[in-house]
Design a protein around this motif. Sequence first.
Motif, PDB file in Angstrom:
ATOM      1  N   GLN A  76       0.828  -1.206   0.000  1.00  0.00           N
ATOM      2  CA  GLN A  76       0.000   0.000   0.000  1.00  0.00           C
ATOM      3  C   GLN A  76       0.863   1.257   0.000  1.00  0.00           C
ATOM      4  OE1 GLN A  76      -2.702  -0.355   3.323  1.00  0.00           O
ATOM      5  NE2 GLN A  76      -3.511  -2.318   2.585  1.00  0.00           N
ATOM      6  N   ALA A  77       1.941   1.238   0.802  1.00  0.00           N
ATOM      7  CA  ALA A  77       2.832   2.402   0.857  1.00  0.00           C
ATOM      8  C   ALA A  77       3.491   2.641  -0.491  1.00  0.00           C
ATOM      9  CB  ALA A  77       3.889   2.198   1.943  1.00  0.00           C
ATOM     10  N   TYR A  78       3.874   1.559  -1.170  1.00  0.00           N
ATOM     11  CA  TYR A  78       4.524   1.677  -2.479  1.00  0.00           C
ATOM     12  C   TYR A  78       3.544   2.143  -3.550  1.00  0.00           C
ATOM     13  CZ  TYR A  78       6.988   0.326  -6.740  1.00  0.00           C
ATOM     14  OH  TYR A  78       7.564   0.328  -7.985  1.00  0.00           O
ATOM     15  N   GLU A  79       2.374   1.522  -3.578  1.00  0.00           N
ATOM     16  CA  GLU A  79       1.413   1.812  -4.635  1.00  0.00           C
ATOM     17  C   GLU A  79       0.750   3.174  -4.454  1.00  0.00           C
ATOM     18  OE1 GLU A  79      -1.227  -1.486  -4.818  1.00  0.00           O
ATOM     19  OE2 GLU A  79       0.313  -2.867  -5.569  1.00  0.00           O
ATOM     20  N   ALA A  80       0.900   3.781  -3.283  1.00  0.00           N
ATOM     21  CA  ALA A  80       0.331   5.115  -3.070  1.00  0.00           C
ATOM     22  C   ALA A  80       1.098   6.194  -3.838  1.00  0.00           C
ATOM     23  CB  ALA A  80       0.323   5.453  -1.581  1.00  0.00           C
ATOM     24  N   THR A  81       2.282   5.830  -4.319  1.00  0.00           N
ATOM     25  CA  THR A  81       3.074   6.776  -5.114  1.00  0.00           C
ATOM     26  C   THR A  81       2.653   6.690  -6.571  1.00  0.00           C
ATOM     27  OG1 THR A  81       4.974   6.506  -3.644  1.00  0.00           O
ATOM     28  CG2 THR A  81       5.395   7.439  -5.828  1.00  0.00           C
ATOM     29  N   PRO A  82       2.137   7.766  -7.152  1.00  0.00           N
ATOM     30  CA  PRO A  82       1.709   7.707  -8.557  1.00  0.00           C
ATOM     31  C   PRO A  82       2.894   7.608  -9.497  1.00  0.00           C
ATOM     32  CG  PRO A  82       1.559   9.949  -7.751  1.00  0.00           C
ATOM     33  CD  PRO A  82       1.911   9.098  -6.554  1.00  0.00           C
ATOM     34  N   GLY A  83       2.658   7.004 -10.668  1.00  0.00           N
ATOM     35  CA  GLY A  83       3.698   6.949 -11.682  1.00  0.00           C
ATOM     36  C   GLY A  83       3.854   8.269 -12.412  1.00  0.00           C
ATOM     37  N   GLU A  84       5.054   8.510 -12.934  1.00  0.00           N
ATOM     38  CA  GLU A  84       5.340   9.702 -13.731  1.00  0.00           C
ATOM     39  C   GLU A  84       5.540   9.293 -15.173  1.00  0.00           C
ATOM     40  OE1 GLU A  84       8.370  12.280 -11.618  1.00  0.00           O
ATOM     41  OE2 GLU A  84       8.325  10.548 -10.269  1.00  0.00           O
ATOM     42  N   THR A  85       5.031  10.074 -16.093  1.00  0.00           N
ATOM     43  CA  THR A  85       5.025   9.709 -17.511  1.00  0.00           C
ATOM     44  C   THR A  85       6.395   9.869 -18.147  1.00  0.00           C
ATOM     45  OG1 THR A  85       2.718  10.403 -17.679  1.00  0.00           O
ATOM     46  CG2 THR A  85       3.936  10.173 -19.746  1.00  0.00           C
TER      47      THR A  85
END
Length: 264
Positions: free
Chosen positions: A254-263
Amino acid sequence: MTNPAPAPYVEFDGRPATGDDLRIPAFAGYGHFTAMQVRDRTVRGLALHLDRLDSANRELFGLPLHGARVRELIGHALDGAGRRDASVRVHGFLPPGSEDTVPMVTVREPAHMTAAPRSLMSVPYARSVPHIKRPGEFGQMYYGRLAERSGFDEALLTSPGGLVTEGAITNIGFWDGSRVVWPDAPALTGITMALLETGLARADRPSARRPVTLEAVGSFRAAFVTNSQGIAPVRRIDDTPFAVDEELMDLLEQAYEATPGETV
């Protein structure tokens, strides 16, 4: 017999690699790199990857490696490979006689760390200049293969005095029942590790850094490893067993996936 992995698509400074280009990493491999997973043309922690490349380039060559240019080169290589999901590496080299850094971007099929619990064999090896991620690290490869031949999944590097530093290709974290503890020792700060530190703090579960010795690893309730491919639990270090803490693994995901990806 296992089929070899397909050869990567490679670009040098925004163009398909030639045989002459490939002689640079083969015969003048002094350089650095970062590895990332791309999903739908986005990368978690992209800004951290770009900062890592620029910082390492300045330290090794005294030259900047501008993030905007690297971002453009990654996108160009993904277009050339025809991929939106991929394993990408960006290398920085300064070829003999050159005054400018030449970035090399490699694109392979995407990868993900298996969720199977891992076994680690401790080895007496500490990398020199560990904060620089670089290719051709003989000691890591030697001990990593030795661990595999000994029935383990990976080597766990330790410095003199038995201090735990990092895995051969991962960072390692421990769980004391209330917080994540990262070994406070000379090691590469992985991008996934950095994202977890930020994500855990954002979730009011801040992690800590403190020295961890091999003798003390049994005092922790659980352990895990991370790299660009993901997060996996640890089931044993040498003869010390660890239970898989599912609540911890959920917290980390959850902590990891809370960071959005950058294009890119």
